[in-house]
Design a protein around this motif. Structure first.
Motif, PDB file in Angstrom:
ATOM      1  N   ILE B 277       0.833  -1.201   0.000  1.00  9.23           N
ATOM      2  CA  ILE B 277       0.000   0.000   0.000  1.00  9.23           C
ATOM      3  C   ILE B 277       0.871   1.256   0.000  1.00  9.23           C
ATOM      4  CG2 ILE B 277      -1.748   1.299   1.295  1.00  9.23           C
ATOM      5  CD1 ILE B 277      -2.808  -1.288   0.067  1.00  9.23           C
ATOM      6  N   LYS B 278       1.904   1.222   0.828  1.00 13.08           N
ATOM      7  CA  LYS B 278       2.807   2.389   0.945  1.00 13.08           C
ATOM      8  C   LYS B 278       3.387   2.771  -0.413  1.00 13.08           C
ATOM      9  CE  LYS B 278       5.204   2.447   4.675  1.00 13.08           C
ATOM     10  NZ  LYS B 278       6.130   1.876   5.672  1.00 13.08           N
ATOM     11  N   TYR B 324      -3.726  11.356 -13.333  1.00 13.99           N
ATOM     12  CA  TYR B 324      -4.970  11.486 -12.566  1.00 13.99           C
ATOM     13  C   TYR B 324      -5.748  10.181 -12.586  1.00 13.99           C
ATOM     14  CZ  TYR B 324      -9.409  13.673 -10.948  1.00 13.99           C
ATOM     15  OH  TYR B 324     -10.543  14.010 -10.266  1.00 13.99           O
ATOM     16  N   PHE B 325      -5.857   9.586 -13.762  1.00 13.24           N
ATOM     17  CA  PHE B 325      -6.635   8.345 -13.809  1.00 13.24           C
ATOM     18  C   PHE B 325      -5.977   7.270 -12.946  1.00 13.24           C
ATOM     19  CE2 PHE B 325      -7.921   4.206 -15.409  1.00 13.24           C
ATOM     20  CZ  PHE B 325      -9.284   4.315 -15.191  1.00 13.24           C
ATOM     21  N   HIS B 326      -4.666   7.183 -13.016  1.00 17.91           N
ATOM     22  CA  HIS B 326      -3.969   6.177 -12.210  1.00 17.91           C
ATOM     23  C   HIS B 326      -4.218   6.409 -10.717  1.00 17.91           C
ATOM     24  CE1 HIS B 326      -0.217   4.446 -10.292  1.00 17.91           C
ATOM     25  NE2 HIS B 326      -0.836   3.401 -10.791  1.00 17.91           N
ATOM     26  N   ILE B 332      -9.398   3.714  -5.376  1.00 18.96           N
ATOM     27  CA  ILE B 332     -10.431   2.690  -5.176  1.00 18.96           C
ATOM     28  C   ILE B 332      -9.793   1.422  -4.627  1.00 18.96           C
ATOM     29  CG2 ILE B 332     -12.084   1.165  -6.339  1.00 18.96           C
ATOM     30  CD1 ILE B 332     -12.707   3.461  -8.255  1.00 18.96           C
ATOM     31  N   GLN B 333      -8.685   1.007  -5.218  1.00 17.44           N
ATOM     32  CA  GLN B 333      -8.029  -0.226  -4.786  1.00 17.44           C
ATOM     33  C   GLN B 333      -7.584  -0.136  -3.327  1.00 17.44           C
ATOM     34  OE1 GLN B 333      -7.869  -2.971  -6.552  1.00 17.44           O
ATOM     35  NE2 GLN B 333      -6.601  -4.179  -5.156  1.00 17.44           N
ATOM     36  N   ILE B 334      -7.030   0.993  -2.940  1.00 19.11           N
ATOM     37  CA  ILE B 334      -6.538   1.160  -1.568  1.00 19.11           C
ATOM     38  C   ILE B 334      -7.709   1.127  -0.574  1.00 19.11           C
ATOM     39  CG2 ILE B 334      -5.476   2.841   0.024  1.00 19.11           C
ATOM     40  CD1 ILE B 334      -3.599   3.566  -2.389  1.00 19.11           C
ATOM     41  N   ILE B 338     -15.168  -0.646   0.228  1.00 22.93           N
ATOM     42  CA  ILE B 338     -15.908   0.601   0.453  1.00 22.93           C
ATOM     43  C   ILE B 338     -15.696   1.578  -0.703  1.00 22.93           C
ATOM     44  CG2 ILE B 338     -14.091   1.789   1.777  1.00 22.93           C
ATOM     45  CD1 ILE B 338     -17.777   1.813   2.749  1.00 22.93           C
ATOM     46  N   GLY B 339     -14.506   1.460  -1.351  1.00 28.85           N
ATOM     47  CA  GLY B 339     -14.183   2.337  -2.465  1.00 28.85           C
ATOM     48  C   GLY B 339     -14.999   2.054  -3.711  1.00 28.85           C
ATOM     49  N   PHE B 340     -15.674   0.896  -3.708  1.00 27.66           N
ATOM     50  CA  PHE B 340     -16.478   0.498  -4.870  1.00 27.66           C
ATOM     51  C   PHE B 340     -17.938   0.896  -4.702  1.00 27.66           C
ATOM     52  CE2 PHE B 340     -18.868  -2.819  -7.253  1.00 27.66           C
ATOM     53  CZ  PHE B 340     -18.410  -2.512  -8.522  1.00 27.66           C
ATOM     54  N   THR B 341     -18.284   1.432  -3.541  1.00 26.15           N
ATOM     55  CA  THR B 341     -19.690   1.755  -3.300  1.00 26.15           C
ATOM     56  C   THR B 341     -20.064   3.107  -3.903  1.00 26.15           C
ATOM     57  OG1 THR B 341     -19.210   2.873  -1.197  1.00 26.15           O
ATOM     58  CG2 THR B 341     -19.663   0.491  -1.106  1.00 26.15           C
ATOM     59  N   TRP B 342     -21.367   3.246  -4.133  1.00 21.48           N
ATOM     60  CA  TRP B 342     -21.905   4.520  -4.626  1.00 21.48           C
ATOM     61  C   TRP B 342     -21.747   5.612  -3.574  1.00 21.48           C
ATOM     62  CZ3 TRP B 342     -23.546   5.794  -9.422  1.00 21.48           C
ATOM     63  CH2 TRP B 342     -24.220   7.014  -9.564  1.00 21.48           C
ATOM     64  N   GLU B 343     -21.847   5.161  -2.315  1.00 17.88           N
ATOM     65  CA  GLU B 343     -21.836   6.075  -1.185  1.00 17.88           C
ATOM     66  C   GLU B 343     -20.483   6.785  -1.015  1.00 17.88           C
ATOM     67  OE1 GLU B 343     -22.329   3.640   2.216  1.00 17.88           O
ATOM     68  OE2 GLU B 343     -22.324   5.299   3.636  1.00 17.88           O
ATOM     69  N   HIS B 344     -19.400   6.084  -1.308  1.00 19.34           N
ATOM     70  CA  HIS B 344     -18.071   6.688  -1.179  1.00 19.34           C
ATOM     71  C   HIS B 344     -17.790   7.592  -2.379  1.00 19.34           C
ATOM     72  CE1 HIS B 344     -13.744   7.054  -0.555  1.00 19.34           C
ATOM     73  NE2 HIS B 344     -14.005   6.707   0.693  1.00 19.34           N
TER      74      HIS B 344
END
Lengths: 395, 376
Positions: B277-278, B324-326, B332-334, B338-344
């Motif tokens: 992640i780092k 920017y796209f990267h 999302i991956q990090i 939760i990063g895949f939800t509509w809410e986030h």
């Protein structure tokens, strides 16, 4: 925000350009556009050229005037390096002494040490090498086990360094050694200056994938150096060594992109000549390399502005190191795409020597660049932990 | 050489950021992105009246404040960070610059004060159903008529085209091709013969429309047949503006990722302590900082209006689009599930990154354009 020279900067640029036009002439022109600091070709001619630079104080130009320098500020240093690259003048064999050791000495050394060592760096009479890495201290540099013990007025050094660039040419080595035998890790290390020409030191060349041997192994077997040859306090060597690494990753490479620009231009020329530039994928790759080196330039200018304002180069120098080394490695790979079938052949005579042209050198040497001065993985750790404040890995 | 913003420019950034934090929080972005109009007229007026954002870089002679592209870049960067839903890019970046580049003195004096005051919402209609970003894509036909021409054809992907009061249209004279025969015309949003249809956009924070011209009378803007140079310059400037907008978003997603990597605990430790992640975060920082260097330098080149602009615009657009796209994708991956939800909000930036990457040509397009511009 303004990228033009100020009147003072423009005048200085003129001075540099005039000097180079007058001095980078004659046989020195054979050195135009040559490789990297450890390039072994034409070594004597390179030293002769660097002595011409030193005689007019272009070696050590950033040093205070009292030590023979010109006290040039960062902007002026960059202008000098821009003009130097524009003239296609060669990277310097004295890089390790001038670029790495001298700023460390100025920051942490005693007055008598500065008086003793700086003039010989400027006159290019004494060459230096960097004794950091060991077989068991690579990325984990604090794991050095080379020891130094006091014996009367002298340190006695035992152990081994490796990947020591230019050790076979150097008169002196600045080394990180363990002076407290009970210590582990960062503590108990000292920054020791060791003369290379003595019976207790053996230098063995390490032949690299390039076929040449700029790297060495250095063996210390009761090697000796005077007690006073410690920079900073005994036991404080880690701090001093880290400062050198900062210089290595930071200012020293600020102007490197200028040489890289020349390489991109040369590769584009080759692509035009051999027809590779009509290939859509190659065009994308060449454009991307061009973009990469321009962005490197813009990054360098932002870093320089920051440096002028704050006076120090922070951990963000890791961004520069990570960026340029990866960019250069990719350029080397793309050069092979551009050369196509010709990439499978090198200069040199069959069965005799393994001689590389410039693009093959880039292709191969760049594999070392993502490793030395802190591998890319280490740079990402530094960026993550020291720039972004992410937690350290538990140890 | 000095590559830093001035104190005044930093103050402008602070003021715009504070304004957008108050007026364009995530709740407002979500509310507006689900409307057809896609903006809040009250906030639009405040942007003009309280901060003078619409008039920022328009010359004083035409009712503006005469600041440079560097200041405009700062405003766009903050808008990109906040995902502001407003017809600012279409009005101030596209239409105003097309008018500045192509228009006569009289036309500039007539059209720009309305934009500067915030009364006029304007846009540039140049792309068509063929989806091309270059001169060959312009097929909408202009037939000379009176002081202008009768326009027939279809424009697509027109930013805020359904709400603009003023549409600057790029059209072609019959029998011409390539960069020849292109002219600009101005048309009122409610002109007779103009049918405007709002489009469903993947990135809901940036609205688009289809504009069908059936014998619409347009007023000539500038010189007939000489529109390409002005349009090419406008597109370069717009690319530079978009790059500055993109780096604002890229910095935002980096900040989000780093914060989440510090807070989120798995396997008994913050996920940011794992190198997997780092190192992603380190790469995002490198690319975001590099994109800023490119975008800021490009804004300066646009401010200077120098010869470097075409090369620097393509260079920056290629680099910033990818960066920017990267970053938005890694965000999302990090974040994991939760990063895949509509809410986030990660998907809002992800979609904005993709729409911005494509707008005015993606990285591949601009690398090829750059190759041509530097003579490869």
């Amino acid at each position: 925000m303004d990228f033009r020279d100020t009147p003072d900067e423009a005048a200085f640029r003129d001075e540099v350009r005039t000097w180079l036009t007058e001095h980078f002439v004659g046989e020195f022109r054979e050195l135009a556009g040559r490789g990297d600091p450890s390039d072994e070709d034409n070594y004597d001619l390179r030293i002769a050229w660097e002595r011409v630079l030193g005689a007019d104080r272009w070696v050590g130009m950033s040093w205070p005037v009292e030590y023979g320098g010109r006290a040039l500020d960062f902007s002026q240093q960059v202008i000098f390096n821009e003009e130097y690259a524009r003239a296609d003048a060669p990277p310097r064999a004295s890089f390790f002494g001038e670029g790495l050791f001298s700023p460390t000495l100025l920051a942490y050394g005693r007055e008598d040490q500065k008086r003793r060592f700086l003039p010989k760096i400027q006159s290019v009479e004494e060459m230096w090498c960097q004794g950091y890495s060991e077989p068991n201290a690579g990325s984990d540099l604090s794991n050095v086990s080379t020891r130094a013990e006091l014996d009367g007025d002298e340190w006695v050094v035992n152990g081994q360094k490796v990947w020591t660039t230019m050790a076979h040419r150097a008169q002196w080595c600045f080394a990180v050694v363990r002076t407290d035998p009970e210590s582990v890790g960062h503590k108990g290390l000292s920054y020791l200056l060791i003369p290379m020409d003595q019976p207790g030191i053996e230098v063995r060349p390490l032949k690299q994938m390039t076929g040449t041997a700029e790297f060495n192994e250095v063996f210390f077997d009761d090697a000796r150096t005077a007690k006073e040859n410690v920079v900073g306090d005994v036991g404080e060597g880690w701090k001093v060594a880290m400062a050198t690494l900062g210089f290595e990753r930071g200012t020293a490479f600020l102007s490197q992109q200028l040489a890289f620009q020349n390489e991109v231009a040369a590769l584009i020329d080759v692509a035009r000549e051999n027809g590779a530039s009509t290939n859509a994928t190659i065009r994308q790759e060449l454009a991307d390399s061009y973009i990469g080196v321009q962005v490197m330039k813009f990054n360098g200018m932002r870093m320089l502005t920051d440096l002028v304002k704050k006076g120090v180069i922070g951990p963000s120098s890791s961004i520069g190191k990570l960026y340029w080394s990866n960019w250069h490695r990719t350029l080397g790979e793309r050069a092979m795409h551009v050369l196509g079938a010709d990439a499978t052949l090198i200069a040199g005579d069959p069965g005799k020597d393994y001689a590389l042209d410039e693009f093959h050198r880039i292709f191969m040497v760049s594999r070392s660049e993502t490793i030395y001065a802190g591998a890319s993985e280490i740079q990402r750790n530094i960026i993550g932990e020291r720039v972004l404040g992410l937690p350290r890995e538990p140890r | 050489m000095n590559f830093a913003f001035s104190e005044e420019q930093d103050q402008l950034r602070d003021a715009v950021r504070k304004f957008l934090e108050a007026k364009s929080p995530e709740t407002e972005v979500r509310r507006l992105m689900e409307t057809t109009e896609g903006y809040d007229p009250a906030v639009w007026s405040q942007m003009a009246n309280e901060l003078g954002l619409q008039s920022l870089h328009i010359p004083e002679a035409y009712g503006g404040q005469g600041f440079s592209w560097v200041e405009l870049g700062i405003v766009l960067e903050e808008q990109g960070r906040a995902l502001l839903c407003a017809p600012y890019f279409s009005t101030v970046v596209l239409a105003a610059n097309a008018i500045l580049n192509a228009g006569t003195e009289d036309q500039k004096a007539a059209l720009l004060p309305g934009i500067a005051s915030g009364e006029t919402i304007a846009t540039l209609a140049f792309t068509e159903p063929n989806g091309k970003w270059d001169a060959s894509g312009i097929t909408l036909e202009a037939t000379p008529s009176g002081d202008g021409a009768t326009l027939s054809g279809t424009k697509m992907f027109v930013l805020d085209g359904h709400i603009a009061n003023l549409v600057v249209v790029a059209a072609r004279a019959a029998g011409t091709s390539g960069t020849d025969g292109i002219s600009f015309y101005t048309v009122d949003g409610d002109a007779a013969g103009l049918t405007r249809t709002a489009l469903a956009t993947m990135d809901q924070t940036r609205k688009q429309a289809k504009l069908e011209f059936n014998g619409v009378q347009g007023q000539l803007l500038g010189t007939a047949g000489a529109g390409w140079d002005a349009l090419s310059k406008t597109l370069d400037q717009a690319s530079v503006g978009l790059c500055n907008e993109m780096v604002g978003g890229s910095q935002y997603v980096l900040d989000e990722s780093v914060q989440y990597a510090k807070d989120r605990v798995q396997f008994g430790r913050p996920i940011g302590s794992f190198q997997a992640i780092k190192h992603k975060c380190a790469d995002m920082l490198l690319e975001t900082e590099s994109a800023k260097s490119a975008a800021y330098y490009a804004a300066w080149a646009a401010a200077e209006d120098n010869d470097e602009l075409p090369v620097v615009a393509s260079l920056a657009k290629a680099y910033c689009s990818d960066a920017y796209f990267h970053s938005a994708a890694e965000n999302i991956q990090i974040h994991g599930g939760i990063g895949f939800t509509w809410e986030h909000d990660a998907h809002l930036y992800f979609k904005r990154a993709k729409s911005s990457e494509i707008l005015f040509g993606d990285a591949t397009y601009h690398r090829e354009l750059l190759a041509q511009r530097i003579g490869i």
